[in-house]
Every structure is written in structure tokens, then in C-alpha cells.
Motif scaffolding. Structure first.
Motif, PDB file in Angstrom:
ATOM      1  N   ALA A   1       0.835  -1.206   0.000  1.00  0.00           N
ATOM      2  CA  ALA A   1       0.000   0.000   0.000  1.00  0.00           C
ATOM      3  C   ALA A   1       0.870   1.257   0.000  1.00  0.00           C
ATOM      4  O   ALA A   1       0.573   2.240  -0.677  1.00  0.00           O
ATOM      5  N   GLU A   2       1.955   1.215   0.759  1.00  0.00           N
ATOM      6  CA  GLU A   2       2.856   2.368   0.803  1.00  0.00           C
ATOM      7  C   GLU A   2       3.521   2.581  -0.552  1.00  0.00           C
ATOM      8  O   GLU A   2       3.695   3.722  -1.009  1.00  0.00           O
ATOM      9  N   ASP A   3       3.887   1.481  -1.212  1.00  0.00           N
ATOM     10  CA  ASP A   3       4.523   1.593  -2.524  1.00  0.00           C
ATOM     11  C   ASP A   3       3.551   2.174  -3.553  1.00  0.00           C
ATOM     12  O   ASP A   3       3.923   3.035  -4.354  1.00  0.00           O
ATOM     13  N   ALA A   5       1.203   4.170  -3.019  1.00  0.00           N
ATOM     14  CA  ALA A   5       0.918   5.569  -2.694  1.00  0.00           C
ATOM     15  C   ALA A   5       2.016   6.517  -3.161  1.00  0.00           C
ATOM     16  O   ALA A   5       1.871   7.731  -3.026  1.00  0.00           O
ATOM     17  N   HIS A   6       3.103   5.980  -3.709  1.00  0.00           N
ATOM     18  CA  HIS A   6       4.217   6.817  -4.160  1.00  0.00           C
ATOM     19  C   HIS A   6       4.533   6.498  -5.626  1.00  0.00           C
ATOM     20  O   HIS A   6       5.440   5.713  -5.917  1.00  0.00           O
ATOM     21  N   ARG A  19      12.005   0.338  -8.049  1.00  0.00           N
ATOM     22  CA  ARG A  19      12.199   0.195  -6.607  1.00  0.00           C
ATOM     23  C   ARG A  19      12.194  -1.287  -6.250  1.00  0.00           C
ATOM     24  O   ARG A  19      11.459  -2.069  -6.851  1.00  0.00           O
ATOM     25  N   THR A  21      12.005  -3.884  -2.829  1.00  0.00           N
ATOM     26  CA  THR A  21      11.776  -4.025  -1.390  1.00  0.00           C
ATOM     27  C   THR A  21      11.834  -5.503  -1.052  1.00  0.00           C
ATOM     28  O   THR A  21      11.153  -6.329  -1.685  1.00  0.00           O
ATOM     29  N   SER A  35       8.949  -2.833  -8.165  1.00  0.00           N
ATOM     30  CA  SER A  35       8.080  -1.824  -8.778  1.00  0.00           C
ATOM     31  C   SER A  35       8.891  -1.122  -9.850  1.00  0.00           C
ATOM     32  O   SER A  35       9.967  -0.601  -9.567  1.00  0.00           O
TER      33      SER A  35
END
Length: 211
Positions: A1-3, A5-6, A19, A21, A35
Motif C-alpha cells: 500500500a505504501e509503494d 501511494a508513491h 524500486r 523491497t 516496482s
């Protein structure tokens, strides 16, 4: 969700368009989240990237020097050269002029003083019934087509019947030409878009279709 959102900032100088993670799931299990911005790879290139990444990881696990992922700068230069060659080709220009001679010209919607609604990107997913998919697959096979060709033809028929005239659709095509020195092992995005026109019936005012 954080990914999610950016989103990637394509305007920021030096900003990476990928990116990674790594999640420690416990009990010796890990999960890797990748990502990437769609502008930097295609489906084939992504598979090649994963194959190389896993190969380098296996080498590192075995204690060998893993090396680095090889860039495709030379192949990209070749790809640009082929595009320039096509752009300067009278034969290519003649083909596309003839192919798109009957294509309706529709200006893209704009916002602001023009009073038109801004463009919106809409998607809709439709699940195909298994028996329909099987019948379509068999029909495509008997005609010597790929399944995506058959579904594209159905899409053209649907759009043209709704609009009442021929339609033009940008179709994604692979730019991994056999004229490239290494078309299959190069990382990156090699897509191109070809405007394919499907002519049928009369050609009313294109604005009618937009309504």
C-alpha cells in the motif's frame, strides 16, 4: 500500500524508475517486491531481467562473483536507427498514408477555455466464459491466427458497430526486430504503436461516435 501511494516521478532529475523491497517473512522465507515504471521495460525484457537477476543471485549464493546486469545501449542505438530509417522511407510513408486514408480525424478532448471535458482513462475487465474462450481459441487456431488477433478483431467489430463507421486503434507491436544484434536478451522497453484502421460501413461525422 505504501509503494502504491508513491508513484514514480518522471520529472525529477536522476530519479530512479524502479524500486526493490525485500521482506523478511520469517522462518527463512523472503518476498521480493519489484516496482518499475512501464517506460523502462516490456514483458519480454522483464522476463529476461528476472532470469538474469536470479542467475546472479545463484552465483552469489555459491560464493562466485555475481557480476552486473548488462546494459543494452548498443541495441537501443540500433533500435533508434531502425526507427529513423522507417521515418525516412518513402515506401513506409506511402503504406501508412494509404492505410489511414479513410481513418477519421478526432481531436483529443481538452480542458479549460475550450469548454470540453478533460480526457479520462477508464478500464473495464470482462471475464470470458470458458466455453466461449475455448471456441475462440479453436477458431483462431483453425485460421492460423494468434488468440490476441482474434480478440482484436472482435474489439474492432464492437467499436465499429457502436460508432457506425471504421475505427483506428493503436496496437502494441514488438520492436525486437531480427535486425537488432541482440533482440531477445536485451533489457528495456522495445514497444512500438501501430495505428491499425478497420474500415466498415459508412463514415459519419466522427463526433457522433464520441457522443
Amino acid at each position: 500500500a505504501e509503494d502504491l501511494a508513491h508513484p514514480f516521478d518522471t520529472d525529477a532529475e536522476g530519479r530512479a524508475l524502479m524500486r526493490y523491497t525485500l521482506f523478511d517473512m520469517g522462518h527463512g522465507r523472503w518476498r521480493l517486491l519489484l516496482s518499475t515504471h512501464h517506460a523502462i521495460d516490456d514483458g519480454w525484457g522483464f522476463v529476461e531481467f528476472m532470469n538474469e537477476l536470479l542467475s546472479l543471485y545463484a552465483r552469489a549464493r555459491a560464493g562466485a562473483l555475481p557480476g552486473v546486469l548488462a546494459p543494452a545501449a548498443d541495441v537501443f542505438r540500433e533500435r533508434v536507427a531502425l526507427e529513423l530509417e522507417a521515418a525516412r522511407s518513402d515506401r513506409s510513408a506511402s503504406f501508412w498514408r494509404d492505410h489511414l486514408a479513410q481513418a477519421p480525424r478526432i481531436l483529443p478532448p481538452v480542458s479549460g477555455d475550450a469548454g470540453m471535458r478533460p480526457a479520462r482513462y477508464l478500464t473495464r475487465s470482462i471475464a470470458m466464459e470458458p466455453d466461449v474462450l475455448l471456441a475462440l481459441t479453436e477458431r483462431a487456431k483453425s485460421g492460423g491466427w494468434q488468440i490476441k488477433t482474434a480478440t482484436l478483431l472482435a474489439y474492432f467489430h464492437c467499436l465499429s458497430s457502436l460508432c457506425g463507421h471504421g475505427v483506428t486503434v493503436d496496437v502494441v507491436s514488438s520492436g525486437r526486430s531480427d535486425r537488432l544484434s541482440d533482440p531477445f536478451h536485451s533489457l528495456g522497453l522495445f514497444w512500438n504503436f501501430s495505428p491499425i484502421h478497420f474500415a466498415t460501413g459508412d463514415m459519419p461525422d466522427p463526433v457522433e461516435c464520441g457522443r
